[in-house]
Design an enzyme around this catalytic site. Structure first.
Site: not given
Length: 251
Positions: A62, A154, A157
């Site tokens: 992805v 994390y 994002a």
């Protein structure tokens, strides 16, 4: 309640395990045609066998635009169209203070969790806008509204996914294409288990203390929310983020 998903074509990015797998199974039960994209070929094969060979399973990176676009093109060729896109691919890295986080770890998490969501959303909008119909759901996290010490990439994002979702919603507001997000709390998946293997320098942080509801979520509980956002039953939802976290962000 009939969610009117029978016969719909659904693409799930990050669909071979955890929340993505639970959503794939739920869409199949509703009579939808499902394509699952994932990087892990073994898990893809296992999921396809478990759910039936009419599932389209495609190995996808992805974080790579060509891979994402080719997979969506294959789904369109197979099903004729994409009605629902669920963008769920995500990884994490071991908990580390910001000064101990490597550039490699930062780039890896951002490339999958943020760039990957953007690339999948872009591919779906390019297909859905000309058709003037479709529903896109992005997976963010309850940490999009808090912090999580040790997981800077994390958390960054997940904040970014909320921004992408809101911005694209405004771009699509005059169309019949909708985009929303879900923000789960801690869910019983293999990703969560993998993180618990590492020494945590912030083990006393509030977010490590569990959820007010007293248990972790189940992937099937998140799937119920995804199916609702995918269905015409949520027709007035646009640019929203549905938090499903057992009360954590209510504290």
């Amino acid at each position: 309640m009939d969610l009117e998903l029978g016969g719909k074509s659904v693409v799930i990015c990050g669909g071979a395990r955890g929340i993505g797998r639970a959503c794939a199974e739920a869409f199949v039960r509703e009579g939808a045609r499902v394509a699952i994209f994932d990087w892990n070929a073994d898990l893809l094969a296992e999921a396809r066998q478990a759910m039936g060979h009419d599932i389209l399973a495609v190995q996808v990176d992805v974080s790579d635009a060509a891979s994402v676009d080719a997979a969506h093109a294959q789904a369109i060729e197979t099903f004729g169209a994409i009605d629902v896109g669920f963008n769920n691919a995500g990884i994490n890295s071991p908990p580390r203070a910001i000064e101990d986080t490597s550039e490699e770890d930062w780039d890896r998490v951002i490339n999958v969790n943020l760039k990957g969501i953007w690339l999948c959303t872009r591919a779906q909008v390019r297909h859905m806008r000309p058709r003037n119909r479709g529903s896109i759901i992005n997976t963010t996290s309850n940490v999009a509204f808090t912090g999580a010490p040790g997981f800077a990439a994390y958390v960054a994002a997940k904040h970014g996914i909320v921004g992408i979702t809101r911005t694209v919603a405004l771009e699509l507001a005059k169309t019949e294409v909708r985009i929303n997000a879900i923000a789960p709390g801690t869910v019983r998946t293999s990703l969560g288990g993998e993180m618990r293997k590492f020494v945590d320098p912030f083990a006393d942080a509030l977010i490590r203390k569990g959820l007010p509801i007293g248990r972790f979520g189940e992937p099937s509980e998140v799937a119920d929310a995804v199916l609702w956002l995918a269905s015409p039953r949520s027709s007035f939802a646009l640019g929203s983020t549905l938090v499903i976290d057992g009360g954590f962000t209510a504290q």
